[in-house]
Design a protein around this motif. Structure first.
Motif, PDB file in Angstrom:
ATOM      1  N   TYR A  75     -31.078   4.023 -13.608  1.00 31.08           N
ATOM      2  CA  TYR A  75     -29.884   4.386 -12.852  1.00 31.08           C
ATOM      3  C   TYR A  75     -30.251   5.405 -11.779  1.00 31.08           C
ATOM      4  O   TYR A  75     -31.286   6.065 -11.837  1.00 31.08           O
ATOM      5  N   HIS A  76     -29.358   5.521 -10.799  1.00 29.71           N
ATOM      6  CA  HIS A  76     -29.389   6.609  -9.826  1.00 29.71           C
ATOM      7  C   HIS A  76     -28.089   7.372  -9.956  1.00 29.71           C
ATOM      8  O   HIS A  76     -27.008   6.772 -10.050  1.00 29.71           O
ATOM      9  N   HIS A  85     -33.077   9.646 -10.052  1.00 31.15           N
ATOM     10  CA  HIS A  85     -33.367   8.463 -10.868  1.00 31.15           C
ATOM     11  C   HIS A  85     -33.514   8.873 -12.327  1.00 31.15           C
ATOM     12  O   HIS A  85     -34.063   9.925 -12.637  1.00 31.15           O
ATOM     13  N   PHE A  86     -33.013   8.027 -13.220  1.00 32.88           N
ATOM     14  CA  PHE A  86     -33.231   8.284 -14.647  1.00 32.88           C
ATOM     15  C   PHE A  86     -33.135   6.991 -15.444  1.00 32.88           C
ATOM     16  O   PHE A  86     -32.506   6.020 -15.029  1.00 32.88           O
ATOM     17  N   GLY A 140     -41.339  10.690  -7.964  1.00 29.90           N
ATOM     18  CA  GLY A 140     -41.089   9.261  -8.116  1.00 29.90           C
ATOM     19  C   GLY A 140     -39.877   8.794  -7.335  1.00 29.90           C
ATOM     20  O   GLY A 140     -39.773   9.005  -6.121  1.00 29.90           O
ATOM     21  N   PHE A 141     -38.935   8.175  -8.034  1.00 32.47           N
ATOM     22  CA  PHE A 141     -37.790   7.544  -7.382  1.00 32.47           C
ATOM     23  C   PHE A 141     -36.576   8.456  -7.271  1.00 32.47           C
ATOM     24  O   PHE A 141     -35.480   7.994  -6.965  1.00 32.47           O
ATOM     25  N   SER A 142     -36.756   9.749  -7.518  1.00 32.30           N
ATOM     26  CA  SER A 142     -35.695  10.724  -7.258  1.00 32.30           C
ATOM     27  C   SER A 142     -35.881  11.311  -5.871  1.00 32.30           C
ATOM     28  O   SER A 142     -37.005  11.603  -5.448  1.00 32.30           O
ATOM     29  N   MET A 327     -46.425   4.998  -3.542  1.00 27.96           N
ATOM     30  CA  MET A 327     -45.399   4.183  -2.886  1.00 27.96           C
ATOM     31  C   MET A 327     -44.150   4.982  -2.537  1.00 27.96           C
ATOM     32  O   MET A 327     -43.446   4.649  -1.588  1.00 27.96           O
ATOM     33  N   THR A 328     -43.879   6.051  -3.296  1.00 29.32           N
ATOM     34  CA  THR A 328     -42.696   6.867  -3.013  1.00 29.32           C
ATOM     35  C   THR A 328     -43.013   8.053  -2.108  1.00 29.32           C
ATOM     36  O   THR A 328     -42.092   8.767  -1.674  1.00 29.32           O
TER      37      THR A 328
END
Length: 421
Positions: A75-76, A85-86, A140-142, A327-328
Motif C-alpha cells: 500500500y501507499h 509505502h508499506f 525504497g518506494f517511500s 531503481m528508486t
C-alpha cells in the motif's frame, strides 16, 4: 490519511538499459597488489565486487523478485505530505498481535521477506501477528522528505500515525537492529508513544553506561551495575565484561573510537557529495552496500576475509536489496537520515531516557554494538533477554528462524501477562 493499493513495478526499459550499459563498462579503481594480509581493511576489494557485478549483469532477474514481492499486500499512505509505502499482512488468527517491523540502512523492506509468513501465520502453533512493514521515508518506494528536519522523532511520529490509521491503537513494536535506524526510531517510539506501543523488541539496544556521574539515581536503583562499571574504568572494559562490547555509547563519527564509523562520519556531515557517486554508479552503490553486508554479518564458515557474503545471504537477495536502491534512486535520501539524526536536538537521542514499557533484547554475536546485560537493564524495562550463538546485523536474512522464535516468545509473554490485549 489516504491509503491505496500499490504494486512493486518493473524497471522502466530506459533505466534497465542504462543499468546494463553501466555494468558492461565498469572502470574499476586502482588497488594494492594482491596481498592476503589486506583482506577487507581498505574496504570492499575488487575480487569480491566484480563477481556480484557480473551476476547483476548476466544472471539476476528483477522480474522474478518482483513477482515474489507482489505476493504480499502493498500500500501507499499519505503521511505528513509524503507517500509512504508499506506491507500489511493481517493474520487470520483471533489472538494475533499487531507488529511493526522497521528497516534501517543500508536495508529496505525486502530484508524481512523470510519472516512475514511465519509471523503472520504463527508457525508451529506459536504467537501470530498482524505484520506491518513500512519503507521509511526516503527508502525504497517511500517518497523522500523535501525539507530538513526529518530525523528520528519525525519518523517515529509518522510510523505511529500509520499504525493508528490502520486501527492498531495498541500495538507491539518490533525493531530490527540490522536495520539500525529501525531500532533508533523504535526506541524513541517506545518512550514517546507508550499509549499505543505496549512492547518493544530490539536486536541492537543503544545504551548509556551505568555511570553515577550522568545518572546519579542508578546508585540506589542499580548499585551493582554502577560498581561493576566503575571497576571497569580502572581495570579495563574487557577485564570486567569480556570482549566484544562497547566501552561507551556507540561513537557516531569518531574513527579513533570506532573504525566502522567512517561511513557515519561522511553520511552524517556531507551526504550530498557522496550521493553523486552512489546515485550515478550502480557499481559504486553495490560496493558501498557490500562492505556493510560483509562486515556486519555473521560468517559461520570462519572465512570472512575470503568471501563476499556469508552463505546465509544469497546473491539474489543482496542484489534485490541493491536494485531497490538503484531503481528508486533512494540511496541519497536514505543517507540524509544520518545528517538529520547527527544534527537533531540531543533531547531526541535514543539514549536519553529509560524505556519503561516491556522490552525484549536479543544480541547477536556479529552485531555492530553489543552491551553488557546490566547496562541494558539500566536503560530498558527488560523482560526477555537472549544471546544466540550465530547471527549478525541482518538477522531477518541471516538467521530468520531464531529471530521469529524470539519475537513469538515475547509476543506470548505480552499476552500471558496481559501487557497487551
Amino acid at each position: 490519511m489516504t491509503i491505496g493499493p500499490f504494486k512493486i513495478p518493473s524497471i522502466p526499459p530506459r533505466q534497465l538499459e542504462l543499468l546494463k550499459e553501466k555494468l558492461n563498462n565498469v572502470e574499476y579503481p586502482n588497488e594494492l597488489e594482491k596481498n592476503s594480509t589486506v583482506g577487507w581493511k581498505y574496504g570492499a576489494p575488487r575480487w569480491a565486487v566484480e563477481p556480484l557485478v557480473q551476476s547483476w549483469l548476466h544472471d539476476y532477474d528483477w522480474e522474478k523478485a518482483r513477482v515474489k514481492m507482489n505476493e504480499w499486500n502493498h500500500y501507499h499512505a499519505m503521511i505528513h505530505g509524503l507517500h509512504v509505502h508499506f506491507i500489511h499482512e493481517p493474520s487470520d488468527k483471533p489472538d494475533a498481535i499487531p507488529l511493526l517491523l522497521m528497516n534501517g540502512w543500508p536495508s529496505n523492506f525486502y530484508e524481512f521477506y523470510k519472516v512475514i509468513k511465519p509471523l503472520r501465520d504463527g508457525d508451529n502453533g506459536n504467537q501470530s501477528f498482524h505484520v506491518v512493514i513500512p519503507s521509511l521515508p526516503g527508502y525504497g518506494f517511500s517518497e523522500a522528505p523535501k525539507s530538513p528536519g526529518y530525523g528520528i522523532a519525525k519518523y517515529g511520529t509518522m510510523m505511529n500515525e500509520l499504525m493508528i490509521t490502520l486501527g492498531y491503537n495498541t500495538y507491539y513494536t518490533y525493531l530490527l537492529a540490522g536495520s539500525d535506524w529501525g531500532s533508533n526510531i523504535g526506541n524513541w517510539m517506545a518512550r514517546n508513544c507508550s499509549e499505543q506501543c505496549k512492547g518493544f523488541h530490539s536486536v541492537m539496544p543503544l545504551c548509556l553506561p551505568p555511570s553515577p556521574t550522568t545518572r546519579p539515581s542508578l546508585l540506589w536503583s542499580h548499585p551493582k551495575a554502577v560498581v561493576k562499571y566503575l571497576i571497569s574504568r580502572l581495570l579495563g572494559t574487557e577485564a570486567v565484561y569480556g570482549s566484544g562490547i562497547e566501552a561507551e555509547e556507540l561513537a557516531f563519527a569518531d574513527l579513533a573510537a570506532d573504525p566502522e564509523a567512517g561511513y557515519r562520519a561522511i553520511q552524517g556531515t556531507r551526504p550530498y557529495t557522496l550521493a553523486f557517486g552512489l546515485t550515478d554508479s550502480p557499481v559504486g552503490l553495490l560496493a558501498w552496500m557490500l562492505e556493510k553486508y560483509h562486515n556486519w554479518s555473521y560468517h559461520p564458515s570462519g572465512k570472512q576475509d575470503m568471501e563476499a557474503l556469508p552463505d546465509t545471504i544469497s546473491t539474489d537477495d543482496f542484489l534485490t536489496l541493491v536494485t531497490i536502491y538503484w531503481m528508486t534512486g533512494s540511496m541519497s535520501s536514505s543517507t540524509r537520515l544520518y545528517y538529520e539524526a547527527f544534527h537533531e536536538d540531543q533531547s531526541m537521542s535514543t539514549c536519553m531516557g529509560r524505556v519503561e514499557i516491556p522490552t525484549a533484547i536479543i544480541q547477536f554475536p556479529a552485531e555492530l554494538a553489543k552491551f553488557p546485560r546490566d547496562w541494558v537493564e539500566t536503560n530498558v524495562n527488560l523482560q526477555q533477554y537472549s544471546e544466540p550463538e550465530m547471527g549478525g546485523h541482518f538477522p531477518a536474512l541471516e538467521t530468520s528462524e531464531i529471530l521469529v522464535n524470539d519475537i513469538q516468545r515475547f509476543g506470548k509473554l505480552l499476552k500471558t501477562k496481559k501487557w497487551i490485549q
